[in-house]
Scaffold this active site. Structure first.
Site, PDB file in Angstrom:
ATOM      1  N   HIS A   1      -3.810  -0.274  -3.214  1.00 23.45           N
ATOM      2  CA  HIS A   1      -2.561  -1.028  -3.329  1.00 23.45           C
ATOM      3  C   HIS A   1      -2.637  -2.012  -4.491  1.00 23.45           C
ATOM      4  CE1 HIS A   1       0.307  -4.205  -1.643  1.00 23.45           C
ATOM      5  NE2 HIS A   1       1.051  -3.113  -1.717  1.00 23.45           N
TER       6      HIS A   1
ATOM      7  N   HIS B   1       4.689  -7.000  -9.086  1.00 27.17           N
ATOM      8  CA  HIS B   1       5.289  -6.910  -7.759  1.00 27.17           C
ATOM      9  C   HIS B   1       6.425  -7.900  -7.555  1.00 27.17           C
ATOM     10  CE1 HIS B   1       5.700  -8.073  -3.486  1.00 27.17           C
ATOM     11  NE2 HIS B   1       5.568  -6.777  -3.274  1.00 27.17           N
TER      12      HIS B   1
END
Length: 279
Positions: free
Chosen positions: A23, A65
């Protein structure tokens, strides 16, 4: 491209499912969305990597992100309002490591650099490996549908929009937005899609129906805890099930028990070690 970039992916041992996807790279150890984080993930034996993409003010896809750059850089402001040149001047690594640590720019010149999607894809394609590459488009954003259009253009540039092929990265596009996924499907129907479902009000209201053209569902790991039969129901409907973000051993065990197909984690080394114990 430097020789170092061609060695991002060392030989990896063959393991059974589920696949382990890092991730934002091995982001528990390295600054997220940096080549260092992705290299570390493959050093641990990860099957693939995940990244988030946003459009800059001048329409470049960057691996970031958050809507704003404040948490992961020394800058300020929304990604969508800043041009690529401005973002590239920022330090994207120091927030992760203390000033007293020995890592210096000289030891890894790219350590604190912003990672563009094209840079990441270029690095992965150059390895000649069939590494799973999950790309999440972030919404809402002022750029709207332009995010998915730019993503498909990037995939076409690297000849990655035609589905899985030998010796090439295996790309999947993910989003919490059904509309975003359907936009991708309309212009690149061979690209596999993953519909992300969060453990919140939207998830509780979700009827479990997956739009046509979407073959996989990514479940918040909290849903696996609360609704242990959910994955089995999706499997019965013919969907693959991804779980995110799986960062402790109990959740790894839960994923194995529930037959999860893909584990997305900040800690790929831990997940791989835990899976080995279960073999």
């Amino acid at each position: 491209m430097d020789v170092e970039d061609r060695a991002v992916l060392p030989a990896r041992p063959v393991r059974r499912h589920p696949l382990v996807i890092a991730h934002r790279g091995a982001s528990d150890e390295e600054p997220e969305h940096t080549l260092a984080a992705y290299r570390r993930a493959f050093d641990h034996g990860a099957d693939g990597v995940e990244c988030d993409v946003r459009l800059t003010a001048d329409h470049h896809l960057v691996c970031v992100h958050d809507r704003k750059v404040n948490r992961t850089s020394n800058g300020d402001g929304a990604v969508s309002t800043l041009e690529l040149a401005t973002l590239e001047e920022l330090d994207w690594a120091s927030w992760k490591r203390g000033a007293a640590e020995s890592e210096t720019p000289e030891s890894d010149p790219e350590r604190g650099h912003l990672l563009t999607l094209r840079r990441l894809l270029d690095t992965l394609v150059d390895t000649g490996e069939e590494v799973v590459t999950l790309i999440e488009t972030k919404h809402p954003t002022r750029h709207g549908a332009d995010v998915e259009l730019a993503l498909v253009q990037a995939l076409r540039f690297f000849d990655l929009d035609g589905g899985d092929r030998p010796g090439r990265p295996h790309v999947r596009v993910m989003s919490f937005s059904r509309r975003a996924l359907l936009r991708v499907h309309k212009v690149a129907p061979k690209v596999p899609l993953v519909y992300l479902v969060e453990a919140g009000l939207s998830a509780m209201a979700w009827d479990g129906v997956v739009p046509k053209g979407i073959g996989a569902v990514g479940l918040d790991v909290r849903l696996l805890r609360k609704r242990p039969q959910m994955a089995a129901g999706l499997h019965r409907r013919g969907h693959q099930v991804y779980a995110w973000t799986v960062d402790d051993e109990a959740d790894v065990d839960r994923c194995l028990e529930q037959g999860i197909d893909v584990i997305i984690t900040n800690r790929p080394a831990m997940v791989i070690a835990r899976m080995a114990l279960a073999d």
